[in-house]
Design a protein around this motif. Structure first.
Motif, mmCIF file in Angstrom:
data_model
loop_
_atom_site.group_PDB
_atom_site.id
_atom_site.type_symbol
_atom_site.label_atom_id
_atom_site.label_comp_id
_atom_site.label_asym_id
_atom_site.label_seq_id
_atom_site.Cartn_x
_atom_site.Cartn_y
_atom_site.Cartn_z
ATOM 1 N N ILE A 1 37.322 55.635 46.209
ATOM 2 C CA ILE A 1 37.401 54.694 47.165
ATOM 3 C C ILE A 1 37.097 53.570 46.282
ATOM 4 C CG2 ILE A 1 38.333 52.442 48.384
ATOM 5 C CD1 ILE A 1 38.483 55.001 50.438
ATOM 6 N N LYS A 2 36.211 52.564 45.645
ATOM 7 C CA LYS A 2 35.641 52.022 44.747
ATOM 8 C C LYS A 2 35.863 52.228 43.825
ATOM 9 C CE LYS A 2 31.885 49.572 43.259
ATOM 10 N NZ LYS A 2 29.746 49.511 44.050
ATOM 11 N N LYS A 3 35.385 53.327 42.723
ATOM 12 C CA LYS A 3 36.048 53.382 41.527
ATOM 13 C C LYS A 3 37.101 53.865 41.239
ATOM 14 C CE LYS A 3 31.985 55.932 40.643
ATOM 15 N NZ LYS A 3 31.601 57.423 39.806
ATOM 16 N N ARG A 4 37.904 54.650 42.121
ATOM 17 C CA ARG A 4 39.985 54.420 41.578
ATOM 18 C C ARG A 4 40.217 52.941 42.225
ATOM 19 N NH1 ARG A 4 42.575 58.696 42.819
ATOM 20 N NH2 ARG A 4 41.053 59.923 43.136
ATOM 21 N N LEU A 5 39.960 52.457 43.498
ATOM 22 C CA LEU A 5 40.186 50.834 43.112
ATOM 23 C C LEU A 5 40.145 50.031 41.812
ATOM 24 C CD1 LEU A 5 40.428 50.202 46.928
ATOM 25 C CD2 LEU A 5 42.939 50.563 45.242
ATOM 26 N N GLU A 6 38.575 49.842 41.637
ATOM 27 C CA GLU A 6 38.290 49.192 40.375
ATOM 28 C C GLU A 6 39.354 48.973 38.718
ATOM 29 O OE1 GLU A 6 34.257 49.357 40.340
ATOM 30 O OE2 GLU A 6 33.309 48.464 41.143
ATOM 31 N N ARG A 7 39.548 50.667 38.680
ATOM 32 C CA ARG A 7 40.203 50.761 38.357
ATOM 33 C C ARG A 7 41.736 50.199 38.097
ATOM 34 N NH1 ARG A 7 39.153 56.015 37.815
ATOM 35 N NH2 ARG A 7 40.785 57.190 38.965
ATOM 36 N N PHE A 8 42.484 51.089 38.765
ATOM 37 C CA PHE A 8 43.466 50.041 39.003
ATOM 38 C C PHE A 8 44.118 48.880 39.535
ATOM 39 C CE2 PHE A 8 46.354 48.607 42.243
ATOM 40 C CZ PHE A 8 48.054 49.414 42.290
ATOM 41 N N GLN A 9 42.496 48.039 39.616
ATOM 42 C CA GLN A 9 43.098 46.398 39.834
ATOM 43 C C GLN A 9 43.371 46.627 38.467
ATOM 44 O OE1 GLN A 9 44.313 44.693 41.894
ATOM 45 N NE2 GLN A 9 43.351 42.325 40.836
ATOM 46 N N SER A 10 42.121 46.768 37.493
ATOM 47 C CA SER A 10 41.866 46.682 35.813
ATOM 48 C C SER A 10 43.637 46.486 35.092
ATOM 49 C CB SER A 10 41.026 46.756 35.336
ATOM 50 O OG SER A 10 40.935 48.617 35.077
ATOM 51 N N GLN A 11 43.581 48.323 35.601
ATOM 52 C CA GLN A 11 45.105 47.994 35.059
ATOM 53 C C GLN A 11 46.039 47.815 35.493
ATOM 54 O OE1 GLN A 11 44.699 52.314 35.779
ATOM 55 N NE2 GLN A 11 44.068 52.733 33.762
ATOM 56 N N SER A 12 46.615 47.157 37.016
ATOM 57 C CA SER A 12 47.420 46.157 36.911
ATOM 58 C C SER A 12 47.159 45.449 38.039
ATOM 59 C CB SER A 12 48.480 47.682 38.484
ATOM 60 O OG SER A 12 48.459 48.826 37.740
#
Length: 168
Positions: A135-146
């Motif tokens: 979750i941590k990596k996925r949300l970090e990537r998601f928040q940086s892209q969106s």
């Protein structure tokens, strides 16, 4: 008896079109004139009737003015555009909106309408892909892209809520 029950309001396509045009004007995409109705209809995939309703809304707000034989003139100055807030609100839900209970869809529709009236962009991010794996990596990537200015978390897990709390 009529005042006891409120009929749910849906956001009209004309209101959404108006919000989209308003945002583009404020971001400086068009400086003095809007593109022709034909161009806007093709670009936005809306009918002329819908576009004209949106343009009337913008004219009532003093953002644009219809000029006979010329088109739609933009009345906002560059200073006004720069001082406007560009806020984006997102709602995160694991389920497609087609699968949620009807009252949630009504609530989301009303929220969307209120935010659009206040010139705040709103979108829904749906799907289990954000809830699986690391979750941590996925949300970090998601928040940086969106990136969003504000998130509404619908049916999210404790770890996701904690991540948002920790990352403000």
């Amino acid at each position: 008896m009529g005042s006891e029950f409120k009929i749910p309001h849906r956001v009209s396509l004309a209101s959404q079109t108006g919000a989209f045009l308003r945002e583009r004007i404020r971001n400086g995409l068009w400086k003095k004139w809007l593109p022709s109705e034909r161009v806007l209809c093709e670009e936005l995939q809306v009918s002329r009737f819908t576009l004209r309703a949106a343009l009337k809304e913008l004219a009532r707000e003093g953002i644009t003015e219809a000029v006979a034989q010329r088109g739609t003139k933009i009345l906002l100055s560059d200073i006004t555009r720069r001082n406007r807030l560009n806020i984006l609100v997102g709602i995160m839900t694991p389920d497609p909106l087609t699968d949620v209970r009807p009252h949630y869809n009504l609530w989301i529709g009303k929220l969307r309408e209120l935010l659009l009236k206040n010139e705040i962009q709103f979108d829904v991010i749906e799907g289990h892909h954000l809830y699986e794996g690391s979750i941590k990596k996925r949300l970090e990537r998601f928040q940086s892209q969106s990136p969003r200015d504000c998130w509404i978390l619908h049916r999210t897990t404790k770890p996701i809520q904690q991540w948002f709390l920790d990352n403000k």
